[in-house]
Scaffold this motif. Structure first.
Motif, PDB file in Angstrom:
ATOM      1  N   LYS A 123       7.137 -13.561 -11.531  1.00  0.00           N
ATOM      2  CA  LYS A 123       6.533 -12.749 -12.597  1.00  0.00           C
ATOM      3  C   LYS A 123       5.969 -11.467 -11.991  1.00  0.00           C
ATOM      4  O   LYS A 123       5.239 -11.521 -10.988  1.00  0.00           O
ATOM      5  N   VAL A 124       6.286 -10.322 -12.624  1.00  0.00           N
ATOM      6  CA  VAL A 124       5.765  -9.037 -12.149  1.00  0.00           C
ATOM      7  C   VAL A 124       4.292  -8.940 -12.543  1.00  0.00           C
ATOM      8  O   VAL A 124       3.946  -9.096 -13.717  1.00  0.00           O
ATOM      9  N   VAL A 125       3.411  -8.704 -11.558  1.00  0.00           N
ATOM     10  CA  VAL A 125       1.965  -8.655 -11.838  1.00  0.00           C
ATOM     11  C   VAL A 125       1.337  -7.299 -11.517  1.00  0.00           C
ATOM     12  O   VAL A 125       0.163  -7.072 -11.815  1.00  0.00           O
ATOM     13  N   GLY A 126       2.121  -6.393 -10.920  1.00  0.00           N
ATOM     14  CA  GLY A 126       1.544  -5.086 -10.617  1.00  0.00           C
ATOM     15  C   GLY A 126       2.545  -4.184  -9.928  1.00  0.00           C
ATOM     16  O   GLY A 126       3.671  -4.597  -9.609  1.00  0.00           O
ATOM     17  N   SER A 127       2.129  -2.933  -9.731  1.00  0.00           N
ATOM     18  CA  SER A 127       3.009  -1.973  -9.050  1.00  0.00           C
ATOM     19  C   SER A 127       2.178  -0.856  -8.438  1.00  0.00           C
ATOM     20  O   SER A 127       1.011  -0.653  -8.794  1.00  0.00           O
ATOM     21  N   VAL A 128       2.821  -0.146  -7.517  1.00  0.00           N
ATOM     22  CA  VAL A 128       2.204   1.047  -6.930  1.00  0.00           C
ATOM     23  C   VAL A 128       3.324   2.034  -6.639  1.00  0.00           C
ATOM     24  O   VAL A 128       4.443   1.628  -6.309  1.00  0.00           O
ATOM     25  N   ARG A 129       3.031   3.323  -6.838  1.00  0.00           N
ATOM     26  CA  ARG A 129       4.055   4.305  -6.487  1.00  0.00           C
ATOM     27  C   ARG A 129       3.421   5.583  -5.972  1.00  0.00           C
ATOM     28  O   ARG A 129       2.280   5.915  -6.298  1.00  0.00           O
ATOM     29  N   GLY A 130       4.182   6.278  -5.117  1.00  0.00           N
ATOM     30  CA  GLY A 130       3.674   7.510  -4.534  1.00  0.00           C
ATOM     31  C   GLY A 130       4.789   8.253  -3.841  1.00  0.00           C
ATOM     32  O   GLY A 130       5.959   7.849  -3.877  1.00  0.00           O
ATOM     33  N   VAL A 131       4.425   9.353  -3.197  1.00  0.00           N
ATOM     34  CA  VAL A 131       5.428  10.230  -2.618  1.00  0.00           C
ATOM     35  C   VAL A 131       4.955  10.757  -1.260  1.00  0.00           C
ATOM     36  O   VAL A 131       3.762  10.961  -1.052  1.00  0.00           O
ATOM     37  N   TYR A 132       5.890  10.898  -0.323  1.00  0.00           N
ATOM     38  CA  TYR A 132       5.607  11.528   0.970  1.00  0.00           C
ATOM     39  C   TYR A 132       6.554  12.718   1.106  1.00  0.00           C
ATOM     40  O   TYR A 132       7.780  12.555   1.065  1.00  0.00           O
ATOM     41  N   ASP A 133       5.974  13.914   1.244  1.00  0.00           N
ATOM     42  CA  ASP A 133       6.807  15.129   1.226  1.00  0.00           C
ATOM     43  C   ASP A 133       7.072  15.684   2.618  1.00  0.00           C
ATOM     44  O   ASP A 133       7.531  16.824   2.762  1.00  0.00           O
ATOM     45  N   GLY A 134       6.771  14.907   3.641  1.00  0.00           N
ATOM     46  CA  GLY A 134       6.958  15.382   5.005  1.00  0.00           C
ATOM     47  C   GLY A 134       5.657  15.880   5.615  1.00  0.00           C
ATOM     48  O   GLY A 134       5.561  16.094   6.824  1.00  0.00           O
ATOM     49  N   SER A 135       4.644  16.033   4.758  1.00  0.00           N
ATOM     50  CA  SER A 135       3.324  16.459   5.218  1.00  0.00           C
ATOM     51  C   SER A 135       2.270  15.461   4.757  1.00  0.00           C
ATOM     52  O   SER A 135       1.618  14.812   5.558  1.00  0.00           O
ATOM     53  N   ARG A 136       2.164  15.332   3.433  1.00  0.00           N
ATOM     54  CA  ARG A 136       1.141  14.453   2.873  1.00  0.00           C
ATOM     55  C   ARG A 136       1.767  13.301   2.084  1.00  0.00           C
ATOM     56  O   ARG A 136       2.761  13.523   1.375  1.00  0.00           O
ATOM     57  N   ALA A 137       1.155  12.141   2.201  1.00  0.00           N
ATOM     58  CA  ALA A 137       1.543  10.995   1.368  1.00  0.00           C
ATOM     59  C   ALA A 137       0.491  10.866   0.277  1.00  0.00           C
ATOM     60  O   ALA A 137      -0.716  10.889   0.563  1.00  0.00           O
ATOM     61  N   LEU A 138       0.947  10.742  -0.971  1.00  0.00           N
ATOM     62  CA  LEU A 138       0.018  10.676  -2.107  1.00  0.00           C
ATOM     63  C   LEU A 138       0.389   9.507  -3.021  1.00  0.00           C
ATOM     64  O   LEU A 138       1.531   9.430  -3.505  1.00  0.00           O
ATOM     65  N   ILE A 139      -0.565   8.618  -3.226  1.00  0.00           N
ATOM     66  CA  ILE A 139      -0.364   7.508  -4.161  1.00  0.00           C
ATOM     67  C   ILE A 139      -0.746   8.000  -5.552  1.00  0.00           C
ATOM     68  O   ILE A 139      -1.887   8.422  -5.781  1.00  0.00           O
ATOM     69  N   HIS A 140       0.210   7.973  -6.449  1.00  0.00           N
ATOM     70  CA  HIS A 140      -0.014   8.515  -7.792  1.00  0.00           C
ATOM     71  C   HIS A 140      -0.556   7.472  -8.755  1.00  0.00           C
ATOM     72  O   HIS A 140      -1.325   7.787  -9.643  1.00  0.00           O
TER      73      HIS A 140
END
Ligand SMILES: CC(C)(COP(=O)(O)OP(=O)(O)OC[C@H]1O[C@@H](n2cnc3c(N)ncnc32)[C@H](O)[C@@H]1OP(=O)(O)O)[C@@H](O)C(=O)NCCC(=O)NCCS
Length: 157
Positions: free
Chosen positions: A67-84
């Motif tokens: 059962k899916v209970v959660g998620s997380v997503r973000g992006v790394y652009d080569g400089s900064r990683a940001l969890i959206h």
């Protein structure tokens, strides 16, 4: 890589893995319950599919006994990683799942070369993630997230 098992946790059979399109319905439901789907054009199902195909993005799912209970997503652009965005179903909150999602997305960012991780933390009418992120070691920055949901207005001005 979609669906590849990343880690298996001891916390009540928790598995954290990459997002698959078959997770869409469950994640939408959780975001709606948590009042996090206020802009479906930005965060809705089509956007989730684009995120999952974007090579700069990391999109993980927490699953317990299938059962899916959660998620997380973000992006790394080569400089900064940001969890959206992070979300955990209310029935499963305060049991360590959010912490495990942050740990695993951080591990993914580090493997991609990121030296730090930032988050868009906030406080709304029905959610407040500030204390959660502080407990994990994130500190305040003297900056404010600003947005214009009318992208054409910015171009036409
Ligand atoms: C914020 C959220 C992702 C945290 O996930 P979680 O699985 O409940 O978090 P954890 O169980 O790993 O909590 C880690 C610690 O933070 C604390 N914590 C979690 N959510 C908290 C909150 N809203 N306020 C204060 N403390 C909180 C926990 O009590 C725990 O503390 P402890 O280590 O002293 O026991 C989850 O509560 C959620 O989805 N909330 C609604 C949506 C939201 O706010 N999303 C973030 C904005 S994008």
């Amino acid at each position: 890589m979609d669906g590849t098992l990343i880690t298996s946790k001891v916390i009540t059979n928790l598995i954290i893995r990459k997002f698959q399109e078959s997770d869409l319905k469950s994640i939408i439901e959780i975001l709606q319950i948590n009042n996090q789907l206020t802009h479906p054009d930005v965060d809705g199902p089509e956007a989730m599919i684009r995120v999952s195909k974007n090579t700069s993005s990391v999109f993980l799912i927490a699953e317990i006994n299938g059962k899916v209970v959660g998620s997380v997503r973000g992006v790394y652009d080569g400089s900064r990683a940001l969890i959206h965005q992070i979300t955990v179903h209310p029935d499963w909150q305060k049991q360590g799942i959010g912490s495990e999602l942050i740990k695993d997305i951080t591990r993914e960012f580090k493997n991609l070369g990121a030296p730090s991780v930032s988050v868009t933390a906030g406080k709304g009418d029905q959610w407040d993630s500030i204390e959660f992120f502080k407990k994990l070691g994130f500190t305040d920055m003297p900056i404010k997230l600003m947005v214009n949901f009318n992208i054409d207005e910015l171009i036409e001005k």
